[in-house]
Design a protein around this motif. Structure first.
Motif, PDB file in Angstrom:
ATOM      1  N   THR A  23       0.827  -1.202   0.000  1.00  0.00           N
ATOM      2  CA  THR A  23       0.000   0.000   0.000  1.00  0.00           C
ATOM      3  C   THR A  23       0.862   1.253   0.000  1.00  0.00           C
ATOM      4  OG1 THR A  23      -1.740  -1.204   1.168  1.00  0.00           O
ATOM      5  CG2 THR A  23      -1.862   1.194   1.204  1.00  0.00           C
ATOM      6  N   THR A  24       1.986   1.229   0.706  1.00  0.00           N
ATOM      7  CA  THR A  24       2.916   2.358   0.666  1.00  0.00           C
ATOM      8  C   THR A  24       3.411   2.579  -0.760  1.00  0.00           C
ATOM      9  OG1 THR A  24       3.610   1.895   2.938  1.00  0.00           O
ATOM     10  CG2 THR A  24       5.065   3.264   1.615  1.00  0.00           C
ATOM     11  N   GLU A  27       0.605   4.249  -2.750  1.00  0.00           N
ATOM     12  CA  GLU A  27       0.470   5.674  -2.437  1.00  0.00           C
ATOM     13  C   GLU A  27       1.514   6.508  -3.175  1.00  0.00           C
ATOM     14  OE1 GLU A  27      -2.066   6.938  -0.658  1.00  0.00           O
ATOM     15  OE2 GLU A  27      -2.800   4.880  -0.548  1.00  0.00           O
ATOM     16  N   THR A  36      -2.852  11.940  -6.717  1.00  0.00           N
ATOM     17  CA  THR A  36      -3.120  12.587  -5.431  1.00  0.00           C
ATOM     18  C   THR A  36      -2.130  13.728  -5.249  1.00  0.00           C
ATOM     19  OG1 THR A  36      -1.663  11.024  -4.287  1.00  0.00           O
ATOM     20  CG2 THR A  36      -4.016  10.483  -4.366  1.00  0.00           C
ATOM     21  N   ILE A  39       1.114  12.594  -0.246  1.00  0.00           N
ATOM     22  CA  ILE A  39       1.364  11.179   0.050  1.00  0.00           C
ATOM     23  C   ILE A  39       0.702  10.846   1.381  1.00  0.00           C
ATOM     24  CG2 ILE A  39       3.109   9.471   0.626  1.00  0.00           C
ATOM     25  CD1 ILE A  39       5.014  10.845  -1.282  1.00  0.00           C
ATOM     26  N   TRP A  40      -0.272   9.966   1.309  1.00  0.00           N
ATOM     27  CA  TRP A  40      -0.976   9.532   2.522  1.00  0.00           C
ATOM     28  C   TRP A  40      -0.324   8.259   3.033  1.00  0.00           C
ATOM     29  CZ3 TRP A  40      -4.376  13.048   4.217  1.00  0.00           C
ATOM     30  CH2 TRP A  40      -4.878  13.956   3.295  1.00  0.00           C
ATOM     31  N   GLU A  41      -0.153   8.171   4.355  1.00  0.00           N
ATOM     32  CA  GLU A  41       0.633   7.090   4.940  1.00  0.00           C
ATOM     33  C   GLU A  41      -0.232   6.047   5.640  1.00  0.00           C
ATOM     34  OE1 GLU A  41       3.525   6.823   4.150  1.00  0.00           O
ATOM     35  OE2 GLU A  41       4.561   8.727   4.004  1.00  0.00           O
ATOM     36  N   ALA A  47      -4.094   6.069   4.456  1.00  0.00           N
ATOM     37  CA  ALA A  47      -3.758   5.635   3.102  1.00  0.00           C
ATOM     38  C   ALA A  47      -4.990   5.678   2.199  1.00  0.00           C
ATOM     39  CB  ALA A  47      -3.177   4.225   3.128  1.00  0.00           C
ATOM     40  N   THR A  48      -4.801   6.185   0.989  1.00  0.00           N
ATOM     41  CA  THR A  48      -5.906   6.287   0.037  1.00  0.00           C
ATOM     42  C   THR A  48      -6.494   4.919  -0.285  1.00  0.00           C
ATOM     43  OG1 THR A  48      -4.831   8.211  -0.957  1.00  0.00           O
ATOM     44  CG2 THR A  48      -6.557   7.134  -2.243  1.00  0.00           C
TER      45      THR A  48
END
Length: 711
Positions: A23-24, A27, A36, A39-41, A47-48
């Motif tokens: 998932t990282t 992102e 996006t 950066i969502w963690e 996380a998106t």
């Protein structure tokens, strides 16, 4: 806007062991492709692609999430899949509709168990893939160790490195591209600035050696390049890329690259590798898809993945949404799926009206007018379409072979707290079962309990949590129940039972002689088709002039008898029943007579056949630091384990064992306690095994099963 050039489309998935960085990675891809703005963690629960509350709280992926982004004029449709073994079915059904995969490995570990599982799933469906060594800046990270472990455990002669890290762990400073023999570092707050640098002198000889391996591996795939190579003629970069792509598409080679997703380093080169080497729909089977005729499964129909061919689409995932009720994810292979049109579901044989069409970005959606061939998007309001159903033209029905979903090995009973909860619970369970075909709902006729079953404790925990949050169902949950089975261990030859009852008027008469024998593993291997069912019926009576319906009655009621064994009332498996003789009465014989004769014959035979109780046994792999190994061993020893293998992976000890499922409830808590949260484990169902006699008696008494002998 979707691409109109199939050569510029990539339908890919991301697979790996839990916590390897899937998932990282997703992102970073979304950020660098401008999908996006931030950066969502995962560790910030934002996380998106992990949009479910349960995913964000636990920091894991539970359900596959789809999105679309663009890189260098290429459209990339991405599905981010779960890494936990309990959710493997999410990975497998995505395998069937994607063209290529990105396999992410933790660069500080050897190949981990779930990575091995999903890699084998990709082998099963012949899916091309690229391997990524992630976390190269992590303590104990080693590119060579990751490279060697992939070769040893997954693809000895197929994996080939196309990049080399400049430094490792805290010294990870850049990447050498072995194809172009260029080195890069990445500057800027988010690593967005790509800077070409000279290849470090201390790595030049190693880079040249590894490039030589790469060139040789590419050259040996084709006579044209091999002749060039043997004549010492320099292979061009275009030659290498062209033939690497050819053999990656054919699943003959798997390129290995490296990066650090968390620190935003070198994701751009990974995207380049996706574009350069993973296939477009036109590369898979020459851009065709083969279906079966619904009237004759053996007759194959081949369509090009083109908007000019008749409609062919596959529904591979159902999702429940509180605002639009039901979302069906589809891969369209040919024609154009348009909103408002009518299609045929060739499995349910129902016509469906196509409602709104959606382009998905995790749980966000954009409404569109049509889905063109080769794309993976979503439809809402398909009423009769389930997972793995085929959508086609009404006049040209076709069908794709359906997936087989595994039976659950863990069960719990759920009970609504109020009458209002009872009404909502049925709807909630039905919707959740539509989403995941491996989740099963049933009811116990004797107790009236609602039983739900899945493939692991975490799976069931998520289901119950979703019932409470999404469907507002408050329920009591009882302890997990193990899916025990019963079988016989010896042959009972020519067991006879005659049911004869006479009264005023019409009587009852049924007479059978049946041989019962256990089906062994060797027997199944020798005759896999004839013994494919759990229990098998064989009719050895031929040449008699008898009513045709009598034999099916015997078979039907034998199968009914198998649903409840005599030890503890669990289903009977691995039995072959051979009907050798019977007799009937012209007037008194009927279905009830043969039901009683067949079932009582089986009960009498079972008592003589040394019945035993079987339990599901899991393959368990524990990864623990060396200082906790003896505590882990001692704990497993108390769980009736059977050791398979003890080995080392880098700085950890690996224990593999068979352990009964009944002994594994709550093990995650125990393991964390004894290792200060440093040890991990995974398990998956492996086989059924006989339960020891003392435990059998305990299970029997707890089940309160009492059978009364019938005359």
């Amino acid at each position: 806007m979707a691409t109109t050039d199939l050569k510029n489309l990539r339908n890919i998935g991301i697979i790996a062991h839990i916590d390897a960085g899937k998932t990282t990675t997703s992102e970073r891809i979304l950020f660098y492709t401008w999908k996006t703005h931030k950066i969502w963690e995962v560790h910030e629960w934002a996380a998106t692609m992990d949009w479910m509350a349960q995913e964000q709280e636990r920091g894991i992926t539970i359900t596959s999430a789809a999105t679309t982004c663009f890189w260098k004029d290429h459209q990339i449709n991405i599905i981010d899949t779960p890494g936990h073994v309990d959710f493997t079915i999410e990975v497998e059904r995505s395998m069937r509709v994607l063209d290529g995969w990105v396999a992410v490995f933790d660069g500080s570990q050897w190949v981990e168990p779930q990575s091995e599982t999903v890699w084998k799933q990709a082998d099963k469906y012949h899916v091309p893939r690229i391997a990524f060594a992630n976390k190269m800046d992590k303590t104990w990270a080693s590119f060579q160790m990751t490279y060697d472990s992939i070769k040893k455990r997954l693809a000895w002669n197929k994996v080939i490195a196309i990049q080399l890290p400049i430094g490792e762990e805290n010294d990870f400073a850049g990447i050498i591209d072995l194809v172009e023999m260029k080195a890069y570092r990445f500057d800027g707050k988010m690593g967005e600035i790509v800077v070409e640098i000279p290849v470090p002198e201390n790595l030049m000889s190693e880079a040249l050696r590894m490039r030589g391996e790469l060139v040789e591996k590419a050259a040996e795939q084709t006579d044209e390049l091999m002749n060039k190579y043997l004549e010492w003629e320099e292979l061009t970069i275009e030659d290498i890329k062209k033939w690497l792509r050819v053999w990656v598409v054919a699943s003959a080679l798997y390129p290995l690259v490296c990066w650090s997703a968390l620190t935003n380093k070198w994701v751009q080169l990974v995207l380049n590798a996706v574009v350069d080497y993973l296939p477009s729909p036109m590369d898979i089977n020459n851009g065709t898809i083969t279906w079966s005729d619904v009237d004759d499964i053996e007759e194959k129909i081949t369509y090009k993945q083109d908007v000019k061919e008749p409609l062919s689409a596959l529904a591979f995932k159902i999702a429940t949404d509180p605002f639009v009720w039901r979302i069906t994810f589809v891969r369209v292979y040919s024609w154009v799926l348009k909103s408002g049109s009518y299609v045929l579901n060739s499995v349910s044989w129902e016509k469906e009206r196509i409602g709104r069409l959606l382009q998905m970005h995790a749980n966000h959606r954009e409404e569109i007018a049509e889905i063109t061939a080769w794309n993976i998007w979503a439809v809402i309001w398909l009423k009769d379409t389930k997972t793995w159903d085929t959508l086609c033209e009404v006049e040209k029905p076709i069908v794709l072979e359906r997936m087989e979903f595994p039976e659950p090995v863990i069960h719990i009973s759920v009970e609504p707290k109020t009458k209002a909860d009872q009404e909502r619970m049925g709807m909630a369970l039905n919707k959740l079962a539509e989403e995941d075909p491996s989740f099963r709902v049933s009811s116990n006729a004797e107790t009236g309990q609602t039983i739900i079953g899945w493939m692991g404790e975490l799976h069931l925990e998520i289901i119950v949590d979703r019932m409470k949050r999404e469907f507002k169902v408050e329920c009591n949950v009882w302890a997990p129940q193990v899916a025990y089975r019963e079988t016989i261990t010896t042959m009972v030859k020519d067991q006879e039972f005659k049911h004869a009852k006479q009264s005023w008027g019409r009587g009852q008469y049924g007479h059978v002689i049946i041989t019962f024998e256990p089906i062994t593993v060797e027997m199944r291997e020798a005759d896999p088709i004839g013994l494919k069912d759990e229990c098998v019926f064989v009719n050895k009576i031929v040449g008699w002039v008898i009513p045709k319906e009598y034999i099916p009655w015997v078979e039907k009621w034998l199968k009914e008898s198998y649903t409840r064994g005599i030890i503890a009332g669990y289903p009977i498996v691995d039995v072959r029943a051979t009907l050798t003789f019977w007799s009937y009465h012209d007037v008194d014989s009927n279905e009830l007579s043969f039901k009683l004769a067949a079932s009582k014959c089986f009960r009498e035979a079972t008592k003589k056949a040394r019945p035993v109780l079987l339990e599901p046994v899991m393959l368990v792999e524990v990864n623990t630091p060396e200082e906790y190994m003896w505590d882990v061993l001692g704990n497993l020893n108390s769980k009736r384990w059977q050791i398979i293998e003890m080995s080392e992976r880098w700085m950890a000890k690996i224990l593999k064992a068979y352990v009964p499922l009944s002994e594994m409830f709550g093990y995650s808590t125990d393991l964390r306690s004894m290792s200060q949260w440093r040890a991990t484990y995974v398990m998956e169902f492996h086989h059924y095994s006989q339960v020891p006699s003392n435990i059998t008696e305990k299970i029997r008494s707890e089940r309160w099963i009492k059978f009364e002998e019938e005359e």
